[in-house]
Motif scaffolding. Structure first.
Motif, PDB file in Angstrom:
ATOM      1  N   LEU A 204       0.921  -1.305  -0.080  1.00  0.00           N
ATOM      2  CA  LEU A 204       0.016  -0.110  -0.085  1.00  0.00           C
ATOM      3  C   LEU A 204       1.038   1.412  -0.062  1.00  0.00           C
ATOM      4  O   LEU A 204       0.550   2.114  -0.757  1.00  0.00           O
ATOM      5  CB  LEU A 204      -0.769  -0.034   1.179  1.00  0.00           C
ATOM      6  CG  LEU A 204      -1.815   1.124   1.310  1.00  0.00           C
ATOM      7  CD1 LEU A 204      -2.700   1.586   0.338  1.00  0.00           C
ATOM      8  CD2 LEU A 204      -2.705   1.048   2.638  1.00  0.00           C
ATOM      9  N   GLU A 235      -9.126   0.532  -2.391  1.00  0.00           N
ATOM     10  CA  GLU A 235      -8.306   1.809  -2.698  1.00  0.00           C
ATOM     11  C   GLU A 235      -9.371   2.779  -3.337  1.00  0.00           C
ATOM     12  O   GLU A 235      -8.927   4.112  -3.061  1.00  0.00           O
ATOM     13  CB  GLU A 235      -7.301   1.325  -3.757  1.00  0.00           C
ATOM     14  CG  GLU A 235      -6.149   0.432  -3.039  1.00  0.00           C
ATOM     15  CD  GLU A 235      -6.812  -1.328  -3.199  1.00  0.00           C
ATOM     16  OE1 GLU A 235      -5.863  -1.845  -2.877  1.00  0.00           O
ATOM     17  OE2 GLU A 235      -7.906  -1.282  -3.563  1.00  0.00           O
ATOM     18  N   ASN A 257      -5.614   0.747   4.832  1.00  0.00           N
ATOM     19  CA  ASN A 257      -4.484  -0.331   5.384  1.00  0.00           C
ATOM     20  C   ASN A 257      -5.238  -1.415   6.117  1.00  0.00           C
ATOM     21  O   ASN A 257      -5.461  -2.717   5.832  1.00  0.00           O
ATOM     22  CB  ASN A 257      -3.405  -0.031   6.157  1.00  0.00           C
ATOM     23  CG  ASN A 257      -2.403  -1.062   6.428  1.00  0.00           C
ATOM     24  OD1 ASN A 257      -2.042  -1.717   5.238  1.00  0.00           O
ATOM     25  ND2 ASN A 257      -1.923  -1.074   7.320  1.00  0.00           N
TER      26      ASN A 257
END
Length: 307
Positions: A204, A235, A257
Motif C-alpha cells: 500500500l 483503494e 490499510n
C-alpha cells in the motif's frame, strides 16, 4: 496427495499481496501457458495501480481478461464465466496451457464449481401477470418453478420474488448448455498472518507513492462519478473520500490499510469455503519457493497437461 491427472487448467489463488501473479506467470513461462485474470476490478481500463495489474511481471506472457471494460460498466459473474470459457478454448486451441490467476472468490468459484449461469432477459408480459398475484401466490409459483429453491430470501421481497420466478421459468424452457470439462489443478499461496499483513502494508505504501491517488483523480476527471469509485471499494473508495476532503492523508492510509487486511481475511474465508464444497486446493508456502514447490508437486504426481 492429489491423484495423477491430465489437467486442462492450472489455477493460482490466494489473498491479496500473496504473490499470485508472480507464481502464475512463472508457471505459464515454465509450462508454455497464458494467464487469464480472475480479478473483478482488473477488467476495467484505467484502474491499474489500485487493482495491482503489475504489468511488468508478465513480460512476454500474454494475460487475458484485463482492460476489457470501461469503469461504470456492470461486469457480472455471468459475463466473466462466459468470457473465461471463450478464452480458455482459444488458449488451448493454440496448444497453450490456460493459467487462471486471481483472488475474486466468486469468479473462481463460478469456474471451478461450474455455476450454470444463464442470461435471463426481462419478461414484460410475465411481470404484468405476476403483478396481480399476492405474495403467497408468488411464493407458491416460485416453489413450483424451482422445487430445489435454497435461497429463501427470494421469498421475502416482492421484487426479488418476481425476478426469481422470471429466472426459474426461463431456465425451465432454456436449459444451459453443458460446460466443458476443465480438469483444473488448483494451487493456493499461504503466508504466516503477520508476514501477510506486513506485505499488504508495504505494498500500500508503494502504491500511494507510485501514483494511486493521481490515478483516482484521473478517473474522476475523465467522468467516472464518485459513486462509481465508491462502488469499486477499497483503494478507490478511500482515495475518493480523501479527494473529497472527507479524510486526511494519515486517516486515508490507516483506514485503507485496515480495510485491505480485513479483505484478505474474507478472501481466505472464501477459499476455505471452496474447499468445503469440494474444490481441492494444494497450498504452497509463500515464504519458501512456491514456483519450485508447484513444479515439484506436478513432477512427483505425474500430472500433465491434457489435450
Amino acid at each position: 496427495m492429489m491423484a495423477i491427472t491430465d489437467y486442462r487448467l492450472l489455477v493460482v489463488l490466494g489473498p491479496t499481496a500473496s504473490g499470485k501473479t508472480r507464481l502464475g506467470v512463472g508457471l505459464a513461462r515454465a509450462l508454455g501457458g497464458e494467464v487469464i485474470s480472475a480479478d473483478s476490478r482488473q477488467v476495467y481500463r484505467g484502474m491499474d495501480i489500485g487493482t495491482g495489474k503489475d504489468r511488468e511481471e508478465y513480460g512476454e506472457i500474454p494475460c487475458h481478461l484485463i482492460d476489457i471494460a470501461d469503469p461504470g460498466y456492470e461486469f457480472s459473474v455471468f459475463e466473466f464465466q462466459r468470457r473465461f470459457l471463450d478464452v480458455w478454448a482459444e488458449v488451448r486451441g493454440r496448444g497453450r496451457l490456460p493459467v487462471l490467476v486471481g483472488g475474486t472468490g466468486l469468479y473462481l468459484d463460478a469456474v471451478l464449481r461450474g455455476y450454470r449461469l444463464v442470461a435471463v432477459p426481462a419478461n414484460g408480459p410475465l411481470r404484468a401477470e405476476l403483478a396481480a398475484l399476492v405474495p403467497e401466490e408468488l411464493q407458491e409459483r416460485l416453489c413450483r418453478a424451482n422445487p430445489r429453491l435454497h435461497n429463501t430470501t427470494d421469498l421475502l421481497d416482492r421484487e426479488r420474488l418476481v425476478r426469481a420466478i422470471e429466472i426459474a421459468e426461463y431456465e425451465a424452457e432454456h436449459p444451459p448448455e453443458p460446460l466443458p470439462a476443465l480438469a483444473p489443478l488448483v494451487f493456493g499461496i499461504r503466508w504466516e498472518r503477520s508476514e501477510l499483513r506486513r506485505r499488504i502494508t508495504e505494498r500500500l505504501k508503494a502504491r500511494l507513492a507510485g501514483g494511486m491517488i493521481e490515478e483516482v483523480e484521473r478517473l474522476h476527471a475523465a467522468g467516472v462519478p464518485w459513486a462509481t469509485l465508491d462502488y469499486f471499494g477499497l483503494e478507490y473508495r478511500f482515495v475518493a473520500s480523501y479527494l473529497r476532503g472527507e479524510l486526511n492523508r494519515n486517516d486515508l492510509f490507516q483506514k485503507l490499510n485496515s480495510a485491505i487486511h480485513d479483505f484478505a481475511k474474507r478472501q481466505e474465508t472464501w477459499f476455505r469455503r471452496m474447499e468445503r464444497h469440494g474444490v481441492p486446493i494444494h497450498w504452497l508456502d509463500g515464504a519458501a519457493e512456491p514456483l519450485t514447490a508447484a513444479l515439484a508437486l506436478l513432477g512427483r504426481t505425474g500430472a500433465r497437461a491434457g489435450r
